[in-house]
Design a protein around this motif. Structure first.
Motif, PDB file in Angstrom:
ATOM      1  N   ILE A  52       0.918  -1.214  -0.078  1.00 46.24           N
ATOM      2  CA  ILE A  52       0.005   0.014  -0.047  1.00 46.24           C
ATOM      3  C   ILE A  52       0.900   1.249   0.025  1.00 46.24           C
ATOM      4  CG2 ILE A  52      -1.573   1.508   1.377  1.00 46.24           C
ATOM      5  CD1 ILE A  52      -2.842  -1.464   2.405  1.00 46.24           C
ATOM      6  N   ALA A  53       1.914   1.305   0.866  1.00 43.52           N
ATOM      7  CA  ALA A  53       2.715   2.463   0.970  1.00 43.52           C
ATOM      8  C   ALA A  53       3.477   2.784  -0.516  1.00 43.52           C
ATOM      9  CB  ALA A  53       3.904   2.128   1.963  1.00 43.52           C
ATOM     10  N   ARG A  55       2.474   1.758  -3.564  1.00 44.29           N
ATOM     11  CA  ARG A  55       1.277   2.114  -4.373  1.00 44.29           C
ATOM     12  C   ARG A  55       1.006   3.755  -4.110  1.00 44.29           C
ATOM     13  NH1 ARG A  55      -4.746   0.411  -2.837  1.00 44.29           N
ATOM     14  NH2 ARG A  55      -3.913   2.045  -1.455  1.00 44.29           N
ATOM     15  N   ASP A  56       0.901   4.199  -3.159  1.00 45.52           N
ATOM     16  CA  ASP A  56       0.688   5.457  -2.769  1.00 45.52           C
ATOM     17  C   ASP A  56       1.752   6.363  -2.882  1.00 45.52           C
ATOM     18  OD1 ASP A  56      -1.937   4.470  -2.680  1.00 45.52           O
ATOM     19  OD2 ASP A  56      -2.308   4.531  -0.467  1.00 45.52           O
ATOM     20  N   GLY A  57       2.980   5.825  -2.960  1.00 45.72           N
ATOM     21  CA  GLY A  57       4.265   6.830  -3.134  1.00 45.72           C
ATOM     22  C   GLY A  57       4.826   7.275  -1.689  1.00 45.72           C
TER      23      GLY A  57
END
Length: 102
Positions: A52-53, A55-57
């Motif tokens: 998730i990190a 993916r979200d930059g």
């Protein structure tokens, strides 16, 4: 421990859309019994956090992590479901976290 993602706490997360489609598909059949519906990947909670990190930059290295085995939290640490039999009877593909978190 607050906010810590465990590296040894393993689950098989499933995307809610895949889960809903699979449940509807099963409900419209005459199949009886227990059906396991879970994602294709067995991943730790830490790995999901990293996915998730990324993916979200965000920098995954900043995520707090540890081992659940080092805590007194109750319950199983490794929960993997074999969905092979259920998947053979579904048209819905149950994606794993490594695919659906992208």
């Amino acid at each position: 421990m607050d906010g810590m993602l465990f590296t040894d706490d393993v689950r098989c997360p499933v995307h809610v859309c895949d889960l809903a489609a699979a449940l509807l598909e099963l409900a419209n059949t005459d199949r009886a019994g227990i059906h396991h519906i879970a994602g294709a990947d067995a991943v730790s909670r830490y790995e999901v956090g990293c996915l998730i990190a990324q993916r979200d930059g965000f920098d995954p290295a900043r995520l707090p992590f540890g081992r659940r085995a080092d805590t007194d939290l109750p319950g199983p640490i490794d929960v993997r479901l074999d969905c092979g039999l259920t998947q053979r009877h579904l048209k819905t593909r149950l994606r794993g976290a490594r695919e659906f978190v992208k």
